[in-house]
Design an enzyme around this catalytic site. Sequence first.
Site, PDB file in Angstrom:
ATOM      1  N   CYS A 130    -141.962 -26.498  15.034  1.00 38.67           N
ATOM      2  CA  CYS A 130    -142.505 -25.583  16.060  1.00 38.67           C
ATOM      3  C   CYS A 130    -141.471 -24.580  16.577  1.00 38.67           C
ATOM      4  CB  CYS A 130    -143.077 -26.400  17.215  1.00 38.67           C
ATOM      5  SG  CYS A 130    -142.030 -27.765  17.739  1.00 38.67           S
ATOM      6  N   HIS A 244    -142.979 -23.815  24.312  1.00 38.79           N
ATOM      7  CA  HIS A 244    -141.528 -23.910  24.108  1.00 38.79           C
ATOM      8  C   HIS A 244    -140.912 -22.532  24.403  1.00 38.79           C
ATOM      9  CE1 HIS A 244    -142.289 -27.694  22.297  1.00 38.79           C
ATOM     10  NE2 HIS A 244    -141.883 -27.491  21.073  1.00 38.79           N
TER      11      HIS A 244
END
Length: 338
Positions: A130, A244
């Site tokens: 990710c 994130h």
Amino acid sequence: MRTMNVAVVGATGAVGRTMLDVLAQRGFPVGAVHAVASERSRDKRVAFAGRELAVEPLPTFDFSGVDVALFSAGGSTSLAHAPRAAAAGAVVVDNTSAFRRDADVPLVVPEVNPGDVADRPRGIIANPNCSTIQMVVALAPLHAHARIRRIVVATYQSVSGAGTRAMDELRRTSIDALDGKAVVAGPVFPHPIAFNCLPQIDVFEDDGYTKEEHKMMFETRKIFHDPSIRVSATCVRVPVLVGHAEAVNVELEGPISPEEARALLAGAPGVELVDAPAERRYPMQSLCAGRDPVLVGRIRRDPSRENALDLWIAADNLRKGAALNAVQIAEILLAEGR
Ligand code: A2P
């Protein structure tokens, strides 16, 4: 209209549920849709496009007739079952790290290296980590401008990257802390995650980096097809549910101004420029969660190094960092006429 039969393996998990949501939201032309998980979920149902799918247990699931299998049920599950899915004729898009390092498995971010999908001798395509995905989407336009020489990145990664149990652990320990109770860490994190940041994601390796940091360092080079790019990463888990963020210092081979970088990024695929500090506009987890684009901002010249910029990037790790990227790969397979 042509349809594809899809199986989502890990359909009860944080990424698997998002895969089903993204397939429905993008109007992916599904024929049969199979929600597959462990034996534990045999009696569960999951939502898909306004209806409910019965969960099918993986050990006895037959992949014959499945065109594309999206796996997000952990590395050991992929190692055990992705090869048999591919042998049954499905193209596997694997969200785990099980095959990413294999030379005969392409590692694909559709905005960056879509052509690599075609070269898949094992019928397996890997979805990158990710944190790597959002970084390369933001850096690809700069790399095309004047080749990247070096990247130094620190991540601020949400707990959903560690799954639904990790999200539960953040909620539970936050409530305990606010109630003045003793916070008991675990079972997912080794230390309290409520009101704390953990400079460890995955296990430590011999050189002092973690496996997560190694993933970013290796995968960036593989996706850009450039083993000369030097990368150093520090990956940190922060008490955020979804999204994130990353502080990235990037050094190019030639000059680039922040204005040029903004112009390149403003029109780049998958990127949304959010860079108006005077108006306090910059990427944040609260801005990217539930959305598709990789947000890029705080673009400034690094005064300590020639041809270097600092950037701040944020993206939804469940969507662009996992489910959306996998579904975009499936869309390439669809366009290929598979
Ligand atoms: P299950 O719910 O049946 O355990 P998350 O990362 O959010 O925790 O989700 C992990 C996903 O992977 C879940 O859908 C989980 O299913 C699935 N999973 C975990 N282990 C296995 C396994 N051995 N076989 C099949 N699915 C698994």
